[in-house]
Motif scaffolding. Structure first.
Motif, PDB file in Angstrom:
ATOM      1  N   GLN B   6       0.840  -1.189   0.000  1.00 11.67           N
ATOM      2  CA  GLN B   6       0.000   0.000   0.000  1.00 11.67           C
ATOM      3  C   GLN B   6       0.877   1.241   0.000  1.00 11.67           C
ATOM      4  OE1 GLN B   6      -3.054  -1.822   3.185  1.00 11.67           O
ATOM      5  NE2 GLN B   6      -3.771   0.105   2.272  1.00 11.67           N
ATOM      6  N   THR B  20      -5.727  10.266  -2.334  1.00 14.07           N
ATOM      7  CA  THR B  20      -5.864   9.002  -3.056  1.00 14.07           C
ATOM      8  C   THR B  20      -4.839   8.025  -2.520  1.00 14.07           C
ATOM      9  OG1 THR B  20      -6.620  10.100  -5.063  1.00 14.07           O
ATOM     10  CG2 THR B  20      -5.781   7.858  -5.294  1.00 14.07           C
ATOM     11  N   ARG B  22      -3.256   3.909  -2.845  1.00 14.95           N
ATOM     12  CA  ARG B  22      -3.095   2.825  -3.806  1.00 14.95           C
ATOM     13  C   ARG B  22      -2.853   1.516  -3.085  1.00 14.95           C
ATOM     14  NH1 ARG B  22      -0.307   2.182  -9.441  1.00 14.95           N
ATOM     15  NH2 ARG B  22       0.402   0.007  -9.343  1.00 14.95           N
ATOM     16  N   ASP B  24      -1.655  -2.544  -4.081  1.00 13.67           N
ATOM     17  CA  ASP B  24      -1.228  -3.571  -5.029  1.00 13.67           C
ATOM     18  C   ASP B  24      -1.410  -4.929  -4.368  1.00 13.67           C
ATOM     19  OD1 ASP B  24       0.541  -1.049  -5.905  1.00 13.67           O
ATOM     20  OD2 ASP B  24       0.296  -2.418  -7.606  1.00 13.67           O
ATOM     21  N   PHE B  74      -4.097  -3.418  -9.554  1.00 10.43           N
ATOM     22  CA  PHE B  74      -4.049  -2.516  -8.404  1.00 10.43           C
ATOM     23  C   PHE B  74      -5.393  -1.807  -8.237  1.00 10.43           C
ATOM     24  CE2 PHE B  74      -4.031   1.726 -10.200  1.00 10.43           C
ATOM     25  CZ  PHE B  74      -3.690   1.503 -11.519  1.00 10.43           C
ATOM     26  N   THR B  76      -7.327   1.822  -6.357  1.00 10.82           N
ATOM     27  CA  THR B  76      -7.180   3.121  -5.707  1.00 10.82           C
ATOM     28  C   THR B  76      -8.438   3.439  -4.917  1.00 10.82           C
ATOM     29  OG1 THR B  76      -7.998   4.286  -7.664  1.00 10.82           O
ATOM     30  CG2 THR B  76      -5.603   4.030  -7.458  1.00 10.82           C
TER      31      THR B  76
END
Lengths: 115, 113
Positions: B6, B20, B22, B24, B74, B76
Protein backbone atom coordinates in the motif's frame (compact mmCIF):
# COMPACT_ATOMS: atom_id res chain seq x y z
CA UNK A 1 -26.20 -11.20 11.28
CA UNK A 2 -22.79 -12.66 11.94
CA UNK A 3 -20.73 -10.93 14.61
CA UNK A 4 -17.93 -11.55 17.10
CA UNK A 5 -17.39 -10.33 20.65
CA UNK A 6 -13.97 -10.25 22.22
CA UNK A 7 -14.11 -10.32 25.98
CA UNK A 8 -11.47 -8.07 27.49
CA UNK A 9 -10.00 -5.17 25.58
CA UNK A 10 -6.72 -5.57 27.42
CA UNK A 11 -5.04 -8.72 28.74
CA UNK A 12 -1.77 -8.72 30.64
CA UNK A 13 0.25 -11.86 31.41
CA UNK A 14 3.74 -12.64 32.62
CA UNK A 15 6.37 -14.00 30.28
CA UNK A 16 6.08 -17.79 30.29
CA UNK A 17 2.45 -17.79 31.47
CA UNK A 18 -0.58 -19.09 29.62
CA UNK A 19 -2.19 -16.72 27.14
CA UNK A 20 -5.99 -16.92 26.79
CA UNK A 21 -7.84 -14.47 24.55
CA UNK A 22 -11.60 -14.91 24.38
CA UNK A 23 -13.84 -14.70 21.34
CA UNK A 24 -17.53 -15.53 21.03
CA UNK A 25 -19.32 -15.50 17.73
CA UNK A 26 -22.85 -15.19 16.49
CA UNK A 27 -23.73 -16.88 13.21
CA UNK A 28 -26.83 -18.44 11.71
CA UNK A 29 -24.73 -20.70 9.50
CA UNK A 30 -21.57 -22.71 10.15
CA UNK A 31 -18.96 -20.00 10.46
CA UNK A 32 -15.47 -19.53 9.15
CA UNK A 33 -13.48 -17.97 12.00
CA UNK A 34 -10.10 -16.26 12.05
CA UNK A 35 -7.59 -14.83 14.46
CA UNK A 36 -5.32 -12.05 13.20
CA UNK A 37 -2.48 -10.25 14.99
CA UNK A 38 -1.54 -6.62 14.46
CA UNK A 39 1.77 -5.11 15.56
CA UNK A 40 1.99 -1.31 15.97
CA UNK A 41 1.60 0.62 12.71
CA UNK A 42 1.35 -2.56 10.69
CA UNK A 43 -1.34 -4.49 8.87
CA UNK A 44 -2.97 -7.70 10.04
CA UNK A 45 -1.23 -11.06 9.95
CA UNK A 46 -3.20 -14.30 9.98
CA UNK A 47 -2.54 -16.47 13.03
CA UNK A 48 -5.00 -19.27 12.27
CA UNK A 49 -8.39 -20.05 10.77
CA UNK A 50 -11.27 -22.47 11.30
CA UNK A 51 -13.08 -23.69 8.19
CA UNK A 52 -15.20 -26.56 9.56
CA UNK A 53 -12.48 -29.20 9.56
CA UNK A 54 -10.75 -30.05 12.86
CA UNK A 55 -12.14 -28.16 15.86
CA UNK A 56 -8.67 -27.63 17.32
CA UNK A 57 -6.73 -25.37 14.99
CA UNK A 58 -3.00 -24.81 15.24
CA UNK A 59 -1.49 -21.61 13.99
CA UNK A 60 1.78 -19.80 13.76
CA UNK A 61 4.00 -18.77 16.68
CA UNK A 62 2.67 -21.52 18.94
CA UNK A 63 -0.92 -20.27 19.03
CA UNK A 64 -3.96 -22.51 18.78
CA UNK A 65 -7.72 -22.09 19.04
CA UNK A 66 -10.59 -24.46 19.70
CA UNK A 67 -13.97 -24.14 18.00
CA UNK A 68 -16.77 -24.98 20.44
CA UNK A 69 -20.16 -24.88 18.78
CA UNK A 70 -22.08 -25.47 22.02
CA UNK A 71 -20.45 -22.40 23.55
CA UNK A 72 -20.24 -20.38 20.30
CA UNK A 73 -16.62 -19.73 21.19
CA UNK A 74 -13.27 -19.65 19.43
CA UNK A 75 -10.78 -18.76 22.15
CA UNK A 76 -7.10 -18.27 21.32
CA UNK A 77 -4.43 -19.84 23.55
CA UNK A 78 -0.68 -20.17 23.83
CA UNK A 79 0.91 -22.26 26.60
CA UNK A 80 3.85 -19.95 27.26
CA UNK A 81 3.89 -16.23 26.48
CA UNK A 82 6.90 -14.60 24.91
CA UNK A 83 7.75 -10.90 24.94
CA UNK A 84 7.35 -10.84 21.15
CA UNK A 85 3.66 -11.81 21.53
CA UNK A 86 2.80 -8.28 22.70
CA UNK A 87 0.38 -6.96 20.08
CA UNK A 88 -3.29 -6.40 19.26
CA UNK A 89 -5.30 -9.54 18.46
CA UNK A 90 -8.50 -9.60 16.42
CA UNK A 91 -11.06 -12.34 16.09
CA UNK A 92 -13.13 -12.29 12.90
CA UNK A 93 -15.99 -14.17 11.29
CA UNK A 94 -16.45 -14.31 7.54
CA UNK A 95 -19.77 -13.29 6.04
CA UNK A 96 -20.72 -14.60 2.61
CA UNK A 97 -21.97 -12.15 0.01
CA UNK A 98 -21.87 -11.94 -3.78
CA UNK A 99 -19.90 -15.19 -3.77
CA UNK A 100 -17.13 -13.63 -1.67
CA UNK A 101 -16.31 -13.44 2.01
CA UNK A 102 -16.04 -10.19 3.94
CA UNK A 103 -14.63 -10.23 7.44
CA UNK A 104 -16.47 -8.90 10.48
CA UNK A 105 -13.99 -8.17 13.24
CA UNK A 106 -14.24 -7.90 16.99
CA UNK A 107 -12.96 -4.81 18.73
CA UNK A 108 -9.61 -6.38 19.50
CA UNK A 109 -7.66 -7.40 22.59
CA UNK A 110 -4.37 -5.75 23.41
CA UNK A 111 -1.95 -8.29 24.89
CA UNK A 112 0.78 -7.04 27.18
CA UNK A 113 3.60 -9.32 28.34
CA UNK A 114 5.25 -8.53 31.66
CA UNK A 115 8.90 -9.57 32.10
CA UNK B 1 5.84 -13.56 -3.15
CA UNK B 2 5.88 -9.86 -2.33
CA UNK B 3 2.58 -9.68 -0.45
CA UNK B 4 0.06 -6.85 -0.49
CA UNK B 5 1.57 -3.38 -0.69
CA UNK B 6 0.00 0.00 0.00
CA UNK B 7 1.14 3.51 -0.78
CA UNK B 8 1.58 5.89 0.91
CA UNK B 9 2.06 4.49 4.40
CA UNK B 10 1.19 7.80 5.99
CA UNK B 11 -0.76 10.80 4.72
CA UNK B 12 -1.40 14.07 6.51
CA UNK B 13 -3.82 16.44 4.85
CA UNK B 14 -5.93 19.45 5.64
CA UNK B 15 -9.69 19.29 5.88
CA UNK B 16 -11.32 19.73 2.50
CA UNK B 17 -8.44 18.32 0.46
CA UNK B 18 -8.70 15.23 -1.73
CA UNK B 19 -6.50 12.19 -1.11
CA UNK B 20 -5.86 9.00 -3.06
CA UNK B 21 -4.42 5.73 -1.78
CA UNK B 22 -3.09 2.82 -3.81
CA UNK B 23 -3.16 -0.91 -3.13
CA UNK B 24 -1.23 -3.57 -5.03
CA UNK B 25 -2.60 -7.04 -4.21
CA UNK B 26 -0.79 -10.36 -4.42
CA UNK B 27 -0.40 -10.88 -8.16
CA UNK B 28 -2.64 -13.92 -8.69
CA UNK B 29 -5.41 -12.77 -6.35
CA UNK B 30 -8.59 -11.71 -8.13
CA UNK B 31 -10.41 -10.46 -5.02
CA UNK B 32 -9.54 -7.17 -3.37
CA UNK B 33 -11.06 -5.64 -0.24
CA UNK B 34 -10.80 -2.25 1.47
CA UNK B 35 -11.31 -1.86 5.22
CA UNK B 36 -11.12 1.13 7.56
CA UNK B 37 -9.79 0.92 11.11
CA UNK B 38 -10.22 3.72 13.62
CA UNK B 39 -8.26 3.92 16.86
CA UNK B 40 -9.15 1.20 19.33
CA UNK B 41 -11.48 -0.59 16.93
CA UNK B 42 -11.35 -3.57 14.64
CA UNK B 43 -11.30 -3.05 10.89
CA UNK B 44 -14.63 -2.39 9.17
CA UNK B 45 -15.44 -3.47 5.63
CA UNK B 46 -15.71 -0.71 3.03
CA UNK B 47 -15.81 -2.28 -0.42
CA UNK B 48 -14.90 -5.34 -2.49
CA UNK B 49 -13.72 -6.02 -6.04
CA UNK B 50 -13.73 -9.23 -8.00
CA UNK B 51 -11.32 -8.55 -10.83
CA UNK B 52 -12.28 -5.06 -12.03
CA UNK B 53 -15.91 -5.20 -10.88
CA UNK B 54 -16.89 -3.46 -7.66
CA UNK B 55 -19.51 -5.84 -6.26
CA UNK B 56 -20.21 -4.53 -2.78
CA UNK B 57 -20.08 -1.20 -0.98
CA UNK B 58 -20.65 -0.61 2.72
CA UNK B 59 -22.95 2.10 4.01
CA UNK B 60 -19.76 3.53 5.53
CA UNK B 61 -18.66 4.49 2.04
CA UNK B 62 -20.26 7.91 1.58
CA UNK B 63 -20.47 9.62 -1.79
CA UNK B 64 -17.16 11.35 -1.01
CA UNK B 65 -15.44 7.98 -1.31
CA UNK B 66 -14.73 6.24 -4.60
CA UNK B 67 -12.72 3.13 -5.37
CA UNK B 68 -11.51 1.71 -8.63
CA UNK B 69 -9.66 -1.32 -9.88
CA UNK B 70 -9.33 -0.47 -13.56
CA UNK B 71 -7.53 -3.52 -14.91
CA UNK B 72 -8.25 -5.97 -12.17
CA UNK B 73 -4.80 -5.49 -10.69
CA UNK B 74 -4.05 -2.52 -8.40
CA UNK B 75 -6.81 -0.50 -6.77
CA UNK B 76 -7.18 3.12 -5.71
CA UNK B 77 -9.33 4.61 -2.98
CA UNK B 78 -10.07 8.33 -3.24
CA UNK B 79 -11.59 10.50 -0.57
CA UNK B 80 -12.86 13.89 -1.69
CA UNK B 81 -13.32 16.89 0.60
CA UNK B 82 -11.75 15.10 3.55
CA UNK B 83 -13.21 15.57 7.03
CA UNK B 84 -11.57 15.03 10.41
CA UNK B 85 -13.76 11.97 10.87
CA UNK B 86 -11.99 10.35 7.93
CA UNK B 87 -8.81 10.05 10.02
CA UNK B 88 -8.15 6.30 10.23
CA UNK B 89 -6.00 3.45 8.98
CA UNK B 90 -7.12 2.27 5.55
CA UNK B 91 -6.33 -1.40 4.99
CA UNK B 92 -6.34 -3.34 1.76
CA UNK B 93 -6.58 -7.13 1.55
CA UNK B 94 -6.60 -9.63 -1.28
CA UNK B 95 -7.56 -13.26 -1.71
CA UNK B 96 -8.17 -15.99 -4.24
CA UNK B 97 -11.65 -17.22 -5.07
CA UNK B 98 -13.59 -19.34 -2.64
CA UNK B 99 -13.52 -19.01 1.15
CA UNK B 100 -9.85 -18.17 1.05
CA UNK B 101 -7.72 -16.30 3.53
CA UNK B 102 -7.51 -12.54 3.11
CA UNK B 103 -3.96 -11.22 3.19
CA UNK B 104 -3.62 -7.68 4.44
CA UNK B 105 -1.27 -4.90 3.43
CA UNK B 106 0.49 -2.62 5.93
CA UNK B 107 -2.20 0.05 5.64
CA UNK B 108 -2.25 3.78 4.95
CA UNK B 109 -2.68 5.96 8.01
CA UNK B 110 -4.62 9.11 7.17
CA UNK B 111 -4.61 12.13 9.44
CA UNK B 112 -6.94 15.00 8.58
CA UNK B 113 -6.08 18.28 10.32
Amino acid sequence: AQSVTQLGSHVSVSEGALVLLRCNYSSSVPPYLFWYVQYPNQGLQLLLKYTSAATLVKGINGFEAEFKKSETSFHLTKPSAHMSDAAEYFCAVSVSFQGAQKLVFGQGTRLTINP
Amino acid sequence: DTGVSQDPRHKITKRGQNVTFRCDPISEHNRLYWYRQTLGQGPEFLTYFQNEAQLEKSRLLSDRFSAERPKGSFSTLEIQRTEQGDSAMYLCASSLTGPDTQYFGPGTRLTVL
